[in-house]
Design a protein around this motif. Structure first.
Motif, short mmCIF file in Angstrom:
data_model
loop_
_atom_site.label_atom_id
_atom_site.label_comp_id
_atom_site.label_asym_id
_atom_site.label_seq_id
_atom_site.Cartn_x
_atom_site.Cartn_y
_atom_site.Cartn_z
N SER A 130 32.30 -6.51 22.15
CA SER A 130 32.07 -7.91 22.54
C SER A 130 33.36 -8.56 22.99
O SER A 130 33.39 -9.29 24.00
CB SER A 130 31.49 -8.69 21.38
N GLN A 180 24.03 -11.02 22.24
CA GLN A 180 23.53 -10.29 21.09
C GLN A 180 22.33 -10.97 20.40
O GLN A 180 21.34 -10.34 20.11
CB GLN A 180 24.68 -10.21 20.09
N ASP A 239 25.24 -7.69 26.29
CA ASP A 239 25.86 -7.35 25.01
C ASP A 239 24.77 -7.16 23.97
O ASP A 239 24.23 -8.13 23.44
CB ASP A 239 26.82 -8.47 24.60
N GLU A 240 24.45 -5.91 23.68
CA GLU A 240 23.39 -5.57 22.73
C GLU A 240 22.16 -6.46 22.91
O GLU A 240 21.81 -7.23 22.01
CB GLU A 240 23.93 -5.68 21.30
MG LIG Z 1 29.43 -7.49 19.44
#
Ligand SMILES: [Mg+2]
Ligand SMILES: Nc1ncnc2c1ncn2[C@@H]1O[C@H](COP(=O)(O)OP(=O)(O)OP(=O)(O)O)[C@@H](O)[C@H]1O
Lengths: 337, 329, 292
Positions: free
Chosen positions: B51, B100, B182-183
């Motif tokens: 991240s 996320q 990001d995820e």
């Molecule tokens: Mg992360």
């Protein structure tokens, strides 16, 4: 929207009931003889008995409470001992003066404290942040009556930049025609700029005194809440979307930060209404605070009781307004509440 | 790899956080490249700096971050030297990001339609009158049911999967040429995960948009990515085309990651988990190779000397003192 | 890390280290402790320290500005202001300490009961707190003193009542989160009575957050008491009290005799400031998480 207001209003009812019970108990059920109290120090025993019957004090407590409720419902707060005037009428004519002072104090506090808090939060660790921390701690340490005196001394006696710190309006000005009872508003309605300026000049010192006192908790809360919001995920999203700095700060961060700030307003109003009494005494402000102080000096209880009840009801209403404001800002409230 | 200049190139990027409890050496000598239209996966366990790297690319790190060295260029623009106003032009329009946790990543007290409009207004010349229509189109594109009604919904009224769809709509509103995801599927249930991933990859293909897919799920990365970059404790340890990486991982960490990834052919109890934890990134005497304490191929020089970079084939790079060797076929 | 500090008894050595760290790290807190000690001395030994009799009037020296003989000047009756300020410390501190401790004991007892038993006890106690909070607090204090009569005891009572809700809320919250904790269950199984569990296992957890509350409230209690005296409730002249002294000086400030109100007012401010700094410092010591 209307439904939410009604629901909040219903939620305020237990508080109103509590307030009424407490004000009732304050006169009737406490040690000491209220009849003797109301009869005055030089009354004979018969006179006291007569007053006891007149006030219904010879009846049982619940019975007295019912009588008290009846009086309240008919708008009767009793008469002042010293002037013989009905308390309600007096409070009604004086309340606008107090409200004008309180609201101006609040506005002054908000327009200084909130920007300072935001500034401190956007630059944590900077000199402005430290200054704010110091100011916030110093601010809650100020005895309002003392700051008021100090301001009056400096601005009137030493510098001569403010008019004599007595009353709402210099004697050379006639009071504006009453519409709202707030001089600033009324003079504007009458398009009388002279009077407006004079009223503002009288108002600025007491309002600043009040504002200084409540600035501290507001600033503290603004800073803490902005700091929290600025480090949250959705601010990062806003920044990653390329929104401008001002857009991120105001539309995204500040509106979210407002929620806890609005919540602290309840405490702020409690402070404001309390210190209002002190400030009114310092500046001989003809509001309900001065009224109650005069009554206290002559042990005149009916005005005190009326005052406590009025202040509490005003406070309950202000809290209600805060709740509604919160609901307007936060869409989640309507659903959960 | 073609000879054309990459869309995004990060070169020897090092980054630290100054905190009360010491300096966190979050990234060191990180280099990655992303070509136009390519999907690159970044994998690594929690705390490996994935991240942070993506925030570094967009320059949305918080104030404690300190870029020590390196260069980032995006479409010919020097991102590290760029002014804030220029960066604002790039963010959201050229590089977009999805996060996320979709629930907290959206402004909780603003209608989602308005949030999309904010982005459109910033980056496009859409007329005020058309903004709403355009925002609803964006919502429709990510296949949210009943987009007209959803336009005035607040995030708390939507499910996690729907929030992530809104995030995607927000990110793709201005047709960026690079998407950093990001995820995007953590915290969602398995079926929603698949649906979201399908949506992202399909939209990316449609627009020939380059994508960086950040995940700690190697299986997921292998399914969607052309190339995979493996990160460990702030280092890029290996990067290779996906098939190549799975066939012949060179870094012991990658090999272990692959071994510990469940796949239909592998028995669940033969999975090797990776021993030990990430080193404390606050240490001042971090070894050259941050994996060596957990590594069974560690040799004496692992803690000294500069970390070597070996290229095994065009596009397969490894940073290891003692990489795995394979006999020629 | 913070939670464990309040649940398990932290080693005194560690606590002391932390105190030292905070004190040296933050000289302001250290200064506040020093000032607090100074005021405490004044409160304890005021009558012996004061250079003059605080009640002795001498009209030949009335309304004299600060001089070598009278450092803070004299008031309209020729009384020495410095002496009056010093002697008043005892009264003002006394009021604040008694009021705060009264509300601390009553408030934490009620809060513990509400948090421990829940149900009706919780509802009734909660309603009491809400009803008190439904008033602007200073106004309620005025109403109480006016009804009960002007005396120091009633000022203490009124101040204690308006502080009550804060203590109820803090202790209720602390007890409520812990009442089903493992060690409470264990104590119950071991045959301890509810009262014993409350007193020995739950109440100690309430103390750290209460300490902060106490020191923040102390300043506020002093301000309240002084405010009540300022408007003529409670302490009566000729007794020396900071609020009354400011009130007495108020009439003279317009004509330029600033020292009568300034010195007691400034002292009051400094004392409250000290308590507030102390409260912030204590919060840093007891709850390192909230440090900003
Ligand atoms: Mg992360
Ligand atoms: N603001 C910050 N201040 C200090 N350290 C930070 C900060 N942000 C991240 N770090 C540190 O940087 C390292 C990398 O964090 P990062 O969030 O990039 O990990 P990640 O690979 O994204 O993990 P995850 O899979 O859990 O999201 C961690 O050790 C973290 O503690």
């Amino acid at each position: 929207m209307l439904k939410m207001i009604l629901r909040r209003l219903a939620g305020a009812i237990p508080n109103i009931v509590g307030v009424v019970i407490v004000t009732f108990l304050l006169t009737r059920a406490l040690p000491g003889d209220p009849a003797a109290y109301f009869a005055g120090p030089s009354a004979t025993t018969e006179a006291i008995e007569q007053i006891r019957a007149q006030l219904g004090l010879d009846k049982s407590l619940p019975h007295q409470f019912v009588l008290y409720l009846k009086e309240l419902a008919s708008g009767d707060l009793g008469n002042s001992l010293s002037t013989g005037q009905p308390v309600l009428a007096e409070i009604r004519t004086r309340l606008p003066a107090s409200l004008e002072l309180t609201l101006c104090g609040l506005v002054l506090a908000c327009v200084t404290a909130i920007p300072l808090g935001v500034l401190a939060a956007t630059r944590p660790g900077s000199w402005i942040d430290h200054l704010c921390r110091m100011l916030a701690t110093a601010g809650v340490s100020l005895p309002t009556f003392f700051t008021g005196l100090l301001l009056a001394y400096v601005c009137y006696f030493l510098l001569g930049i403010s008019p004599s710190p007595v009353g709402r309006l210099d004697v050379s000005f006639p009071a504006p025609a009453t519409v709202t009872g707030l001089y600033l508003v009324d003079s504007l309605i009458a398009r009388d700029m002279e009077t407006f300026r004079a009223a503002a000049a009288q108002l600025i010192l007491p309002a600043a005194t009040l504002g200084l006192f409540v600035m501290a908790p507001l600033m503290r809360m603004t800073r803490a809440s902005m700091l929290g919001v600025l480090s949250s995920d959705f601010i990062r999203t806003a920044r990653a979307s390329g929104l401008s700095g001002t857009k991120v700060l105001y539309t995204y961060a500040f509106r979210n930060a407002l929620l806890p700030i609005v919540t602290t307003l309840g405490m702020v109003f409690s402070f404001l209404l309390g210190s209002n009494v002190l400030v009114e005494k310092v500046f001989a402000w003809p509001g309900i605070g001065s009224y109650v102080i005069e009554a206290l000096v002559s042990s005149d209880y009916a005005p005190v009781q009326g005052f406590v009840l009025t202040m509490a009801l005003v406070y309950v209403m202000l809290n209600l307004a805060i709740d509604v404001m919160y609901g307007v800002i936060d869409p989640r409230v309507g659903i959960e509440g | 790899m073609n000879a054309e200049a990459p869309l995004l190139s990060v070169k020897d990027y090092s980054l630290e956080f100054r905190t009360r409890s010491g300096t966190v050496h979050a990234l060191e000598d990180v280099s990655i490249e992303v070509a136009r239209g390519e999907t690159v996966g970044i994998v690594g366990e929690s705390g490996s700096g994935k991240s942070v790297l993506s925030f570094g690319i967009l320059r949305i790190l918080d104030a404690a971050a300190d870029v020590r060295a390196g260069a980032i260029s995006f479409a010919g623009m020097d991102m590290l030297a760029a002014k804030e106003s220029a960066l604002q032009q790039v963010r959201g329009r050229e590089i977009a990001m999805i996060f996320q946790n979709p629930r907290t990543a959206l402004n909780p007290i603003r209608k989602i339609g308005r949030q999309i409009e904010d982005v459109l207004r910033t980056h496009t010349s859409t007329l005020q009158a058309d903004l709403k229509k355009k925002a609803i189109e964006c919502l429709a594109q990510v296949r949210i049911t009943d987009p007209e009604r959803r336009y005035s919904a607040y995030p708390f009224e939507l499910s996690g999967g729907q929030c992530q769809r809104v995030m995607i709509a927000l990110a793709l509103a201005c047709n960026p040429s690079l998407l950093i995801a990001d995820e995007p599927t953590t915290g969602l249930d398995v079926t929603t995960q698949a649906a979201i991933m399908e949506l992202v990859s399909e939209l990316a293909r449609e627009r020939s948009m380059a994508t960086i897919l950040i995940t700690h799920d190697l299986a997921l990365a292998s399914e969607y990515c052309d190339r995979i970059v493996v990160m460990h404790a702030g280092h890029v340890v290996e990067s290779a085309p996906t098939a190549r990486l799975f066939e012949r991982p060179r870094h012991p960490y990658t090999a272990r990651l692959i071994a510990s990834t469940p796949s239909p052919e592998v028995e669940i109890d033969s999975l090797a988990s990776i021993p030990g934890n990430l080193p404390d990134l606050r240490r001042n005497d971090l070894p050259k190779c941050r994996f060596h304490a957990r590594c069974d191929r560690a040799v004496a020089q692992c803690t000294v000397g500069p970390l070597p970079e070996a290229t095994f084939e065009p596009g397969h790079r490894v940073r290891c003192f003692n990489p795995l060797a394979y006999t020629a076929p | 890390m913070g939670a464990s500090a309040t649940i398990a008894a932290p080693g005194w050595r560690d606590t002391w280290k932390h105190v030292r760290y905070v004190a040296t790290d933050n000289p302001v807190t250290l200064g506040a402790f020093a000032l607090f000690g100074f005021f405490l001395l004044l409160a304890l030994f005021g009558p012996w320290i004061a250079p003059y009799d605080p009640l002795m009037s001498d009209t030949t020296v009335a309304l004299k500005p600060p001089s070598a003989a009278h450092w803070f000047g004299t008031d309209s009756l020729g009384r020495d202001i410095l002496s009056r300020i010093i002697v008043a410390a005892q009264l003002d501190f006394g009021i604040a300490v008694s009021a705060v401790f009264a509300s601390f004991f009553l408030g934490s007892a009620l809060g513990c009961l509400a948090g421990f038993y829940g149900g009706w006890a919780d509802r009734i106690i909660g309603r009491i707190a809400d009803t008190i909070m439904a008033f602007p607090l200073f106004v309620l204090a005025m109403g109480i003193v006016a009804a009960l009569g002007n005396s120091v005891a009633n000022i203490i009572l009124a101040t204690a009542i308006i502080n009550l809700p804060f203590y109820i809320r803090v202790s209720r919250a602390e007890v409520n989160v812990r009442r089903n904790a493992g060690y409470v269950e264990a104590a119950r199984l071991a045959g301890n009575s509810d009262a014993r569990i409350l007193a020995l296992h739950l109440f100690p957890n309430v103390l750290p957050p209460m300490m902060v509350q106490i020191s923040l409230n102390m300043g506020w209690a002093i301000l309240n008491a002084a405010g009540l005296s300022f408007i003529g409730l409670g302490v009566r002249p000729p007794q020396a009290e900071w609020g009354i002294m400011v009130a007495e000086g108020a009439t003279y400030i317009i004509s330029g005799e600033w020292w009568i109100a300034l010195f007691p007012g400034a002292t009051l401010m400094l004392v409250v400031f000290t308590f507030n700094l102390l409260g912030d410092g204590l919060r840093d010591i007891l709850d390192p998480r909230t440090r900003t």
